[in-house]
Design a protein around this motif. Structure first.
Motif, PDB file in Angstrom:
ATOM      1  N   ILE A 275       0.847  -1.192   0.000  1.00 40.77           N
ATOM      2  CA  ILE A 275       0.000   0.000   0.000  1.00 40.77           C
ATOM      3  C   ILE A 275       0.879   1.238   0.000  1.00 40.77           C
ATOM      4  O   ILE A 275       1.735   1.406   0.881  1.00 40.77           O
ATOM      5  N   GLN A 276       0.671   2.095  -0.985  1.00 40.94           N
ATOM      6  CA  GLN A 276       1.429   3.333  -1.077  1.00 40.94           C
ATOM      7  C   GLN A 276       0.694   4.444  -0.335  1.00 40.94           C
ATOM      8  O   GLN A 276      -0.406   4.843  -0.713  1.00 40.94           O
ATOM      9  N   GLY A 277       1.286   4.919   0.757  1.00 43.20           N
ATOM     10  CA  GLY A 277       0.764   6.087   1.443  1.00 43.20           C
ATOM     11  C   GLY A 277       1.553   7.312   1.020  1.00 43.20           C
ATOM     12  O   GLY A 277       2.250   7.296   0.007  1.00 43.20           O
ATOM     13  N   GLU A 278       1.448   8.372   1.802  1.00 39.79           N
ATOM     14  CA  GLU A 278       2.244   9.564   1.551  1.00 39.79           C
ATOM     15  C   GLU A 278       3.466   9.525   2.465  1.00 39.79           C
ATOM     16  O   GLU A 278       3.339   9.495   3.680  1.00 39.79           O
ATOM     17  N   ARG A 279       4.650   9.449   1.842  1.00 38.78           N
ATOM     18  CA  ARG A 279       5.934   9.346   2.552  1.00 38.78           C
ATOM     19  C   ARG A 279       6.062   8.039   3.335  1.00 38.78           C
ATOM     20  O   ARG A 279       6.827   7.955   4.293  1.00 38.78           O
ATOM     21  N   VAL A 280       5.339   7.005   2.895  1.00 44.92           N
ATOM     22  CA  VAL A 280       5.471   5.693   3.526  1.00 44.92           C
ATOM     23  C   VAL A 280       4.919   4.637   2.572  1.00 44.92           C
ATOM     24  O   VAL A 280       3.977   4.880   1.813  1.00 44.92           O
ATOM     25  N   LEU A 281       5.544   3.461   2.599  1.00 48.72           N
ATOM     26  CA  LEU A 281       5.088   2.303   1.833  1.00 48.72           C
ATOM     27  C   LEU A 281       4.832   1.167   2.815  1.00 48.72           C
ATOM     28  O   LEU A 281       5.737   0.748   3.538  1.00 48.72           O
ATOM     29  N   HIS A 282       3.599   0.682   2.863  1.00 47.96           N
ATOM     30  CA  HIS A 282       3.222  -0.383   3.787  1.00 47.96           C
ATOM     31  C   HIS A 282       3.384  -1.738   3.107  1.00 47.96           C
ATOM     32  O   HIS A 282       2.795  -1.982   2.046  1.00 47.96           O
ATOM     33  N   LEU A 283       4.160  -2.620   3.712  1.00 46.68           N
ATOM     34  CA  LEU A 283       4.422  -3.945   3.160  1.00 46.68           C
ATOM     35  C   LEU A 283       4.168  -5.009   4.219  1.00 46.68           C
ATOM     36  O   LEU A 283       4.493  -4.817   5.398  1.00 46.68           O
TER      37      LEU A 283
END
Length: 204
Positions: free
Chosen positions: A190-198
């Motif tokens: 999941i691409q957030g703002e200033r973060v990528l959730h894996l």
């Protein structure tokens, strides 16, 4: 049986803090979005800091974080983190219980009302967390304790909130683990703002 998930916010080069335990910009994304993290059934903030500002993230991150936090029954943490945040003053950001792995006991008189349980080894930590969590998730903070639990084959999934910053050195996500462990392909991206959730399942 509860799923055991090792989790932390992490730099792209694999660090959860610098050598002085400073997280730098790793947690900035928690506060720079436009969507509050709220409980699914209401508007109570998950923020227990007392600052009154609460967490505000991007919409994509809010859905992911909200669902993740709501699933947690017990958090396992090491003594270093406990001391750094003073155990979140007895109110963890998610879950109803906390298990602290430490050779030192709970500080005398420290928040007797809080469901914090101090144990001396990782196997007791997992057993205690399972008893407390029921069928809810056990969240293991990354770092030395998390690395030891992974190395012992007790972690089911690895979850990383990857922030676009390079630390160069510091405290590693997997601690001092020195053996190879295979993960499956990520089943959450999941691409957030200033973060990528894996999220990765641990291959067993």
């Amino acid at each position: 049986m509860s799923t055991v998930i090792m989790h932390n916010v992490v730099s792209v080069d694999g660090f959860i803090a610098d050598k002085n335990d400073d997280v730098g910009p790793l947690h900035d994304w928690y506060f720079h979005g436009d969507t509050p993290i709220t409980e699914p059934a209401g508007d109570q903030d998950f923020d227990h800091s007392g600052a009154g500002t609460g967490f505000k993230v991007s919409r994509a991150s809010a859905t992911y974080v909200r669902d993740t936090w709501a699933s947690i029954g017990t958090i396992i943490m090491g003594r270093t983190l406990f001391d750094l945040v003073n155990g979140w003053e007895g109110q963890s950001p998610a879950g109803d219980h906390v298990v602290v792995v430490s050779h030192r006991p709970k500080p005398p008189g420290w928040h007797p009302e809080a469901s914090y349980h101090f144990v001396t080894d990782i196997h007791t930590a997992i057993a205690t967390a399972r008893d407390l969590a029921g069928d809810r998730t056990i969240a293991v903070n990354a770092g030395q304790v998390g690395g030891q639990i992974l190395a012992a084959g007790l972690v089911d999934e690895v979850a990383m909130d990857v922030v676009p910053v390079i630390f160069g050195s510091g405290k590693r996500f997997f601690g001092d683990i020195d053996t190879q462990h295979l993960l499956e392909d990520p089943h959450v991206v999941i691409q957030g703002e200033r973060v990528l959730h894996l999220k990765y399942k641990v291959r067993k």
